[in-house]
Design an enzyme around this catalytic site. Structure first.
Site, short mmCIF file in Angstrom:
data_model
loop_
_atom_site.label_atom_id
_atom_site.label_comp_id
_atom_site.label_asym_id
_atom_site.label_seq_id
_atom_site.Cartn_x
_atom_site.Cartn_y
_atom_site.Cartn_z
N TYR A 1 -1.34 -0.78 8.65
CA TYR A 1 -2.44 -1.87 8.99
C TYR A 1 -2.73 -1.68 10.55
O TYR A 1 -1.74 -1.41 11.24
CB TYR A 1 -2.12 -3.11 8.42
CG TYR A 1 -2.80 -3.41 6.94
CD1 TYR A 1 -3.94 -3.30 6.38
CD2 TYR A 1 -1.60 -3.78 6.20
CE1 TYR A 1 -4.06 -3.45 5.23
CE2 TYR A 1 -1.94 -3.83 4.86
CZ TYR A 1 -3.04 -3.72 4.06
OH TYR A 1 -3.23 -3.98 2.99
N ASP B 1 -4.12 -0.56 -6.54
CA ASP B 1 -4.68 -1.02 -5.41
C ASP B 1 -6.09 -1.64 -5.28
O ASP B 1 -6.73 -0.77 -5.17
CB ASP B 1 -4.38 -0.21 -4.25
CG ASP B 1 -4.52 -0.43 -2.87
OD1 ASP B 1 -5.40 -1.63 -2.61
OD2 ASP B 1 -4.41 0.23 -2.05
N SER C 1 -8.30 -1.48 -2.19
CA SER C 1 -8.79 0.00 -1.90
C SER C 1 -9.91 0.19 -2.71
O SER C 1 -11.01 0.76 -2.53
CB SER C 1 -7.81 1.01 -2.10
OG SER C 1 -6.96 1.01 -0.99
N ARG D 1 0.89 -1.09 0.08
CA ARG D 1 -0.19 -0.04 -0.01
C ARG D 1 0.83 1.22 0.02
O ARG D 1 0.73 1.92 0.73
CB ARG D 1 -1.07 0.05 1.33
CG ARG D 1 -1.72 -1.42 1.54
CD ARG D 1 -2.74 -1.60 0.38
NE ARG D 1 -4.01 -1.02 0.63
CZ ARG D 1 -5.07 -1.65 1.28
NH1 ARG D 1 -5.06 -2.28 2.04
NH2 ARG D 1 -6.16 -0.64 1.03
N GLN E 1 -0.75 3.03 -5.56
CA GLN E 1 -2.39 3.38 -5.38
C GLN E 1 -3.22 3.16 -6.64
O GLN E 1 -4.39 2.41 -6.40
CB GLN E 1 -2.49 4.94 -4.95
CG GLN E 1 -2.47 5.21 -3.50
CD GLN E 1 -2.56 6.67 -3.16
OE1 GLN E 1 -2.43 7.30 -4.02
NE2 GLN E 1 -2.75 6.75 -1.72
P1 NAD Z 1 -8.50 -3.02 6.52
O1 NAD Z 1 -9.50 -3.54 5.80
O2 NAD Z 1 -7.22 -3.82 7.08
O3 NAD Z 1 -9.23 -2.59 8.07
C1 NAD Z 1 -10.13 -1.72 8.14
C2 NAD Z 1 -10.25 -0.92 9.12
O4 NAD Z 1 -10.34 -1.65 10.36
C3 NAD Z 1 -8.98 -0.36 9.49
O5 NAD Z 1 -8.66 0.83 9.61
C4 NAD Z 1 -8.40 -0.80 10.80
O6 NAD Z 1 -7.56 -0.04 11.61
C5 NAD Z 1 -9.76 -1.21 11.42
N1 NAD Z 1 -9.76 -2.05 12.55
C6 NAD Z 1 -8.98 -3.23 13.03
N2 NAD Z 1 -9.43 -3.57 14.00
C7 NAD Z 1 -10.39 -2.65 14.68
C8 NAD Z 1 -11.15 -2.57 15.73
N3 NAD Z 1 -11.00 -3.55 16.82
N4 NAD Z 1 -11.87 -1.73 16.12
C9 NAD Z 1 -11.89 -0.59 15.20
N5 NAD Z 1 -11.71 -0.69 13.96
C10 NAD Z 1 -10.59 -1.62 13.92
O7 NAD Z 1 -7.79 -1.83 6.20
P2 NAD Z 1 -7.87 -0.80 4.79
O8 NAD Z 1 -9.09 -0.23 4.71
O9 NAD Z 1 -7.34 -1.74 3.71
O10 NAD Z 1 -6.54 0.44 4.94
C11 NAD Z 1 -5.68 0.07 6.06
C12 NAD Z 1 -5.04 1.56 6.10
O11 NAD Z 1 -3.88 1.35 4.89
C13 NAD Z 1 -5.40 2.79 5.83
O12 NAD Z 1 -4.63 3.46 6.88
C14 NAD Z 1 -5.35 3.14 4.89
O13 NAD Z 1 -5.34 4.54 4.68
C15 NAD Z 1 -4.12 2.54 4.40
N6 NAD Z 1 -3.93 2.47 2.88
C16 NAD Z 1 -2.87 3.18 2.38
C17 NAD Z 1 -2.99 3.17 0.96
C18 NAD Z 1 -1.70 3.93 0.13
O14 NAD Z 1 -0.88 4.54 0.95
N7 NAD Z 1 -1.49 3.60 -1.02
C19 NAD Z 1 -3.69 2.54 0.08
C20 NAD Z 1 -4.83 2.11 0.81
C21 NAD Z 1 -4.94 1.93 2.12
#
Ligand code: NAD
Length: 380
Positions: free
Chosen positions: A228, A130, A133, A122, A127
């Site tokens: 994550y 991805d 996402s 990520r 991006q």
């Molecule tokens: P994910 O699907 O793994 O998880 C979804 C969300 O659940 C996350 O925000 C996580 O913190 C949350 N979570 C986990 N346990 C929890 C709990 N007990 N209670 C409440 N929430 C909880 O995550 P995602 O949506 O795929 O994204 C993860 C991270 O990666 C984010 O910070 C996102 O911004 C980042 N990201 C970065 C890029 C990039 O820079 N290219 C691209 C996509 C995502």
């Protein structure tokens, strides 16, 4: 290089891996593109559009798979397809490599270079590739639309001569990609939204969407280098459950999107919390298929527990298949394009590349992905 796009075989899957517009780009780059007859149908694209893009159409799936240098698809392949592939071929799709050990081993033994869309790092540069996402974004939107359809109330406040209707209260647990889109969509529909995530860094993002962030002191939580969430201890999960109990009871809609990458999702809404909600309220559990954030959610079913509707729909992005296909196709094209040698007109597997090594699972008869190797050896 001959690129093959077989038809998706998973029941009810209407998303497709490649649109005619992206097919045209691959043909322009010098690829020989073959699609299986009817491949685009689920998302409303017909074979003629691919022929116009410069691809050819084959009705013989086995030949299509057997002659391909690159196979592009959406879902993980059925195990029996692996034996049909040419040694040295490159296979790109979702693979679920944390759970699909037999599939990973089959790729390894068949000498296939398998690339997992879930494992694309990520980073800012990746991006555009991805798919986690792009599909999670749509899932966030779909969850709110599903909730709105099942809720016997409207989302916005309405002041009319027939009285004032209060806005619906929506609570979103997990504010990653899907959760943030759910918050934004619920806000657009006029609901009052509160959200919680274990990564404190998310609070500002939640507030910038006009929602409230529920403050819960869980002690040390943080996030991994990849962004994550870290898995909570059982004590932290219990603190979180207790702190959310009140707001869940007062919510018309609860949307759960909490995931911990490569692990089972935590159960955050227990049976007694569901029972504490008012009849007519709705819960959407994004994790229902992989174990569930909500006790009582059933994968791919909508159930009623004491008057509370619990939606466990699995393929959320598939509900908006046309847009989901367009986005997935764009992700896939960007991944291929990034490693495409314009002179040789082929995809080059460079193990020193900044993105590829993170998402290649098997290559040259070995499992080369360290994380997955560790999982296979029982170390994670
Ligand atoms: P994910 O699907 O793994 O998880 C979804 C969300 O659940 C996350 O925000 C996580 O913190 C949350 N979570 C986990 N346990 C929890 C709990 N007990 N209670 C409440 N929430 C909880 O995550 P995602 O949506 O795929 O994204 C993860 C991270 O990666 C984010 O910070 C996102 O911004 C980042 N990201 C970065 C890029 C990039 O820079 N290219 C691209 C996509 C995502």
């Amino acid at each position: 290089m001959r690129i093959a796009i077989p038809k998706e075989t998973h029941p009810g899957e209407n998303r497709i891996p490649l649109t005619p517009a992206d097919a045209k780009k691959l043909v322009r780059a010098g690829a020989e593109l073959v699609i299986e007859a009817g491949m685009g149908k689920g998302s409303g694209f017909c074979d003629d559009e691919y022929i116009e893009a410069g691809a050819s159409v084959s009705a013989n799936r086995n030949t299509l798979l057997g002659e391909a240098d690159i196979i592009l698809r959406l879902r993980k392949p059925p195990l029996e397809d692996i034996g049909k592939l040419k040694r040295g071929a490159i296979h790109i799709s979702y693979l679920d490599p944390f759970n699909e050990h037999a599939l990973v081993n089959a790729f390894r033994d068949a000498g296939i270079t398998s690339i997992s869309m879930e494992m694309i790092p990520r980073t800012t540069r990746s991006q555009k590739m991805d798919a986690l996402s792009s599909q999670a974004n749509l899932a966030g939107y779909v969850m709110v639309i599903q909730a709105a359809m099942h809720l016997p109330r409207i989302f916005p406040m309405m002041m009319t001569p027939a009285g004032t209707l209060k806005p619906a209260n929506v609570f979103v647990i997990g504010a990653g990609v899907a959760g943030l889109q759910a918050i934004a969509t619920a806000k657009r529909l006029g609901a009052k939204v509160t959200a919680f995530d274990t990564r404190p860094v998310v609070a500002e993002q939640v507030k910038s969407l006009g929602a409230k962030f529920l403050a819960i002191d869980l002690g040390e939580t943080g996030e991994t280098a990849g962004g994550y969430a870290k898995e909570l201890t059982p004590e932290q999960v219990e603190i979180q459950r207790q702190a959310q109990k009140d707001i869940i009871a007062k919510s018309d809609v609860v949307i759960t999107t909490a995931q911990v990458f490569g692990r089972k999702p935590p159960v955050l809404v227990t049976k007694d919390m569901v029972e504490g909600m008012s009849p007519g309220s709705v819960i959407v559990d994004m994790a229902a298929e992989t174990g569930g954030n909500v006790e009582g959610s059933v994968p791919n079913k909508t159930v009623n527990v004491n008057g509370v509707t619990i939606i466990g729909l699995g393929n959320l992005a598939g509900e908006v298949a046309r847009d989901a296909s367009q986005m997935y196709s764009s992700n896939l094209y960007s991944l291929v394009d990034d490693s495409w040698d314009e002179e040789k007109k082929e995809l080059v597997i460079d193990l020193k590349h900044d993105i590829l090594p993170g998402c290649i699972i098997t290559h040259g008869g070995e499992v080369i992905n360290e994380t997955i190797k560790n999982v296979l050896e029982g170390g994670a």
